[in-house]
Write a protein that holds these residues in place. Structure first.
Motif, PDB file in Angstrom:
ATOM      1  N   ILE A  37       0.864  -1.180   0.000  1.00 26.31           N
ATOM      2  CA  ILE A  37       0.000   0.000   0.000  1.00 26.31           C
ATOM      3  C   ILE A  37       0.897   1.225   0.000  1.00 26.31           C
ATOM      4  O   ILE A  37       1.596   1.510   0.970  1.00 26.31           O
ATOM      5  CB  ILE A  37      -0.932  -0.007   1.210  1.00 26.31           C
ATOM      6  N   THR A  38       0.892   1.953  -1.115  1.00 28.16           N
ATOM      7  CA  THR A  38       1.778   3.103  -1.279  1.00 28.16           C
ATOM      8  C   THR A  38       0.950   4.376  -1.378  1.00 28.16           C
ATOM      9  O   THR A  38      -0.292   4.337  -1.323  1.00 28.16           O
ATOM     10  CB  THR A  38       2.596   2.953  -2.566  1.00 28.16           C
ATOM     11  N   THR A  41      -1.462   4.089  -4.083  1.00 24.84           N
ATOM     12  CA  THR A  41      -2.698   3.415  -3.663  1.00 24.84           C
ATOM     13  C   THR A  41      -3.645   4.399  -2.995  1.00 24.84           C
ATOM     14  O   THR A  41      -4.836   4.436  -3.297  1.00 24.84           O
ATOM     15  CB  THR A  41      -2.365   2.295  -2.654  1.00 24.84           C
ATOM     16  N   MET A  44      -5.130   6.889  -5.543  1.00 20.86           N
ATOM     17  CA  MET A  44      -6.095   6.214  -6.414  1.00 20.86           C
ATOM     18  C   MET A  44      -7.383   5.937  -5.661  1.00 20.86           C
ATOM     19  O   MET A  44      -8.484   6.134  -6.168  1.00 20.86           O
ATOM     20  CB  MET A  44      -5.500   4.910  -6.944  1.00 20.86           C
ATOM     21  N   SER A  47      -9.345   8.999  -5.392  1.00 22.66           N
ATOM     22  CA  SER A  47     -10.077   9.351  -6.623  1.00 22.66           C
ATOM     23  C   SER A  47     -11.337   8.502  -6.737  1.00 22.66           C
ATOM     24  O   SER A  47     -12.373   9.005  -7.188  1.00 22.66           O
ATOM     25  CB  SER A  47      -9.180   9.227  -7.852  1.00 22.66           C
ATOM     26  N   ILE A  48     -11.280   7.228  -6.309  1.00 21.16           N
ATOM     27  CA  ILE A  48     -12.509   6.410  -6.288  1.00 21.16           C
ATOM     28  C   ILE A  48     -13.543   7.082  -5.388  1.00 21.16           C
ATOM     29  O   ILE A  48     -14.708   7.228  -5.752  1.00 21.16           O
ATOM     30  CB  ILE A  48     -12.218   4.987  -5.758  1.00 21.16           C
ATOM     31  N   ILE A  51     -15.004  10.195  -7.001  1.00 25.34           N
ATOM     32  CA  ILE A  51     -15.942   9.832  -8.074  1.00 25.34           C
ATOM     33  C   ILE A  51     -17.242   9.322  -7.475  1.00 25.34           C
ATOM     34  O   ILE A  51     -18.339   9.677  -7.935  1.00 25.34           O
ATOM     35  CB  ILE A  51     -15.308   8.771  -9.000  1.00 25.34           C
ATOM     36  N   PHE A 105     -11.603   8.874 -13.988  1.00 25.89           N
ATOM     37  CA  PHE A 105     -10.389   8.591 -13.213  1.00 25.89           C
ATOM     38  C   PHE A 105      -9.311   9.634 -13.504  1.00 25.89           C
ATOM     39  O   PHE A 105      -8.702  10.193 -12.589  1.00 25.89           O
ATOM     40  CB  PHE A 105      -9.856   7.191 -13.544  1.00 25.89           C
ATOM     41  N   VAL A 127       1.140   4.280 -15.130  1.00 25.25           N
ATOM     42  CA  VAL A 127      -0.322   4.364 -15.058  1.00 25.25           C
ATOM     43  C   VAL A 127      -0.913   4.693 -16.423  1.00 25.25           C
ATOM     44  O   VAL A 127      -1.817   4.005 -16.914  1.00 25.25           O
ATOM     45  CB  VAL A 127      -0.717   5.431 -14.006  1.00 25.25           C
TER      46      VAL A 127
ATOM     47  N   ASN B  30       3.607  -2.377  -8.717  1.00 25.84           N
ATOM     48  CA  ASN B  30       2.738  -1.847  -7.668  1.00 25.84           C
ATOM     49  C   ASN B  30       1.687  -0.898  -8.239  1.00 25.84           C
ATOM     50  O   ASN B  30       0.486  -1.049  -8.000  1.00 25.84           O
ATOM     51  CB  ASN B  30       3.612  -1.113  -6.643  1.00 25.84           C
ATOM     52  N   GLN B  31       2.140   0.069  -9.043  1.00 22.54           N
ATOM     53  CA  GLN B  31       1.201   1.052  -9.607  1.00 22.54           C
ATOM     54  C   GLN B  31       0.191   0.392 -10.523  1.00 22.54           C
ATOM     55  O   GLN B  31      -0.999   0.712 -10.500  1.00 22.54           O
ATOM     56  CB  GLN B  31       1.974   2.101 -10.398  1.00 22.54           C
ATOM     57  N   TRP B  34      -2.468  -1.582  -8.480  1.00 24.38           N
ATOM     58  CA  TRP B  34      -3.484  -0.718  -7.851  1.00 24.38           C
ATOM     59  C   TRP B  34      -4.313   0.027  -8.886  1.00 24.38           C
ATOM     60  O   TRP B  34      -5.503   0.265  -8.675  1.00 24.38           O
ATOM     61  CB  TRP B  34      -2.821   0.258  -6.874  1.00 24.38           C
ATOM     62  N   LEU B  35      -3.687   0.367 -10.019  1.00 23.00           N
ATOM     63  CA  LEU B  35      -4.449   1.052 -11.075  1.00 23.00           C
ATOM     64  C   LEU B  35      -5.565   0.150 -11.594  1.00 23.00           C
ATOM     65  O   LEU B  35      -6.704   0.595 -11.753  1.00 23.00           O
ATOM     66  CB  LEU B  35      -3.517   1.436 -12.237  1.00 23.00           C
ATOM     67  N   THR B  38      -8.262   0.008  -9.110  1.00 23.15           N
ATOM     68  CA  THR B  38      -8.992   1.282  -9.116  1.00 23.15           C
ATOM     69  C   THR B  38      -9.945   1.372 -10.294  1.00 23.15           C
ATOM     70  O   THR B  38     -11.123   1.700 -10.140  1.00 23.15           O
ATOM     71  CB  THR B  38      -7.988   2.453  -9.182  1.00 23.15           C
ATOM     72  N   LEU B  39      -9.439   1.053 -11.490  1.00 23.78           N
ATOM     73  CA  LEU B  39     -10.268   1.187 -12.679  1.00 23.78           C
ATOM     74  C   LEU B  39     -11.454   0.226 -12.625  1.00 23.78           C
ATOM     75  O   LEU B  39     -12.573   0.591 -13.002  1.00 23.78           O
ATOM     76  CB  LEU B  39      -9.429   0.947 -13.941  1.00 23.78           C
ATOM     77  N   ILE B  42     -13.949   1.630 -10.164  1.00 26.05           N
ATOM     78  CA  ILE B  42     -14.661   2.786 -10.744  1.00 26.05           C
ATOM     79  C   ILE B  42     -15.647   2.297 -11.800  1.00 26.05           C
ATOM     80  O   ILE B  42     -16.791   2.755 -11.857  1.00 26.05           O
ATOM     81  CB  ILE B  42     -13.661   3.786 -11.364  1.00 26.05           C
ATOM     82  N   ILE B  45     -18.674   0.879 -10.083  1.00 26.35           N
ATOM     83  CA  ILE B  45     -19.485   1.959  -9.475  1.00 26.35           C
ATOM     84  C   ILE B  45     -20.280   2.679 -10.560  1.00 26.35           C
ATOM     85  O   ILE B  45     -21.479   2.922 -10.432  1.00 26.35           O
ATOM     86  CB  ILE B  45     -18.581   2.959  -8.720  1.00 26.35           C
TER      87      ILE B  45
END
Lengths: 260, 179
Positions: A37-38, A41, A44, A47-48, A51, A105, A127, B30-31, B34-35, B38-39, B42, B45
């Motif tokens: 968990i950074t 994280t 992001m 942002s969830i 939204i 996003f 990303v 890692n990114q 988590w991305l 997240t996507l 989202i 949702i």
């Protein structure tokens, strides 16, 4: 004497414009594993949350005459829906939720990144490249599924003179494969550059504490510059999200209607 | 200064991060992990809750607006019809008033003519009656004049010393009277 003071001032200033982009673990200091968990994280996740607040809680009322928060949600919905419909046509509307996901996003992450001390997730090529590659692969697969090998006609410009067509086809193929690169670097580069420039100006701002003479000029100037760049970044944050979304729509249109 | 930066970099990430953190491949997995989470979150949702809800609200509003417009159109046509009916009623009433006016005038004229004729007849009847009465009176007067004239003539003749023959006197008076 003056030179000495100047040198001293430079030594006292701290330039770390890129430190803000470092991915660090939130808890403890271990190496960054894929599941750690950074700060990425965290932002992001935020942002969830944003939204969710805007599009779910804001639009909760479903009132006939919308409230302010409902208006914001409906504005975002209508804006992207109309863009998808205009650019890709009626059959592109089926992919509206995916494009809305990307747009929301990016735009929320961009704006969250403008908060002081924030981490801008969209400034990382990792990303944006994932999103751009996802769009690229999805569009390519969709193109072949929908049109079979007819999708290859996207490279064959039938309106051009016959002699030029092979050359144009080569250019088209190259540009097609460059798409995900430009698509991702455009966003990450814009976000990174703006934030780094703000940080550089911010590093000049405390000069007045070190050298009063030159600092009286440099400090107000750098604060003014931070303000101006920040205003520009607010604009860029929205425009880059919009550009990412509209380019996705354009690629999608090529997949759905490859014939020029 | 360079030392300082390296120190910070090492303190934060462990690896040397003098350049762009964007190119530090050790953080990519890692990114990306988590991305993707997240996507996906989202996306669910949006597609499950937010978009159907907002789309529904927008559709409801569009429907309501369409209905209201249709209703307004309906009411407008109704108002136009009512106005037309009113105009028609007004015109009818005007025409009827005109009719009644003409009829009344004719009736009154008739009554007037009748009364006039009646009055004329009455007047002419009275005139005749009066004329007859007058003639009678005249005749009676004439007869009386004859008798008086005979008597006067007889008396005058007697006064003058003559002897009046009744027959002669009568003949003479009658002759005179004729003349």
């Amino acid at each position: 004497m003056a030179t000495e003071t100047h040198g001293e001032a430079e030594a006292g200033l701290v330039f770390h414009p890129m430190d803000q982009f470092q991915v660090t673990p939130l808890f403890g200091a271990g190496p960054v594993e894929w599941f750690t968990i950074t700060n990425a994280t965290l932002w992001m996740g935020l942002s969830i949350l944003v939204i969710f607040v805007i599009l779910v809680l804001g639009a909760r009322g479903r009132a006939l005459v919308p409230t302010r928060s409902q208006s914001i949600a409906e504005l975002a919905y209508g804006f992207i829906y109309k863009m998808v419909e205009d650019v890709t046509g009626k059959d592109g509307v089926a992919y509206f939720p995916y494009i809305m996901t990307l747009f929301m996003f990016i735009v929320v992450a961009n704006f969250l990144g403008l908060l002081p001390m924030a981490f801008t997730t969209t400034s990382h090529i990792a990303v944006t490249a994932v999103m751009a590659m996802a769009v690229f692969l999805a569009v390519t697969v969709l193109g072949f599924v929908k049109n079979g090998f007819g999708f290859l006609s996207v490279f064959w410009i039938s309106s051009a003179p016959l002699i030029l067509r092979p050359i144009l086809a080569l250019i088209e193929v190259i540009s097609y494969f460059v798409r995900p690169v430009s698509h991702s670097i455009r966003l990450a580069g814009n976000m990174m550059a703006g934030h780094a420039v703000i940080k550089v100006f911010a590093a000049f701002a405390p000069l007045v504490l070190i050298s009063t003479g030159i600092g009286l000029v440099v400090t107000p100037l750098s604060i003014l510059a931070i303000t101006a760049i920040y205003a520009l970044e607010v604009l860029v944050s929205f425009i880059q999200a919009y550009v990412f979304a509209i380019l996705t729509c354009v690629y999608l249109r090529d997949a759905l209607h490859p014939h020029h | 200064m360079a030392t300082q930066t390296t120190d910070v970099g090492q303190a934060v990430g462990g690896a040397a991060k003098v350049g762009m953190p964007q190119l530090d491949f050790s953080t990519f997995s890692n990114q990306i992990f988590w991305l993707i989470i997240t996507l996906v979150v989202i996306y669910f949702i949006l597609s499950r809750i937010a978009l159907p809800r907002i789309g529904g609200a927008l559709a409801d509003r569009a429907g309501t607006i369409t209905n209201d417009l249709a209703e307004a159109e309906d009411l407008k046509s109704q108002a136009l019809a009512a106005e037309e009916a009113y105009e028609k009623a007004l015109a009818d009433a005007r025409a009827e008033a005109q009719n009644i006016n003409v009829l009344m005038r004719a009736e009154i004229q008739g009554q007037l003519d009748e009364e006039l004729a009646k009055a004329d007849a009455q007047i002419s009847g009275r005139t005749k009656e009066a004329a007859a009465e007058l003639a009678e009176i005249r005749n009676a007067a004439k007869a009386n004049v004859k008798v008086v004239a005979k008597a006067v003539a007889k008396e005058i003749v007697a006064a003058l010393g003559g002897k009046a023959d009744a027959k002669t006197v009568t003949a003479a008076v009658t002759e005179r009277m004729k003349g």
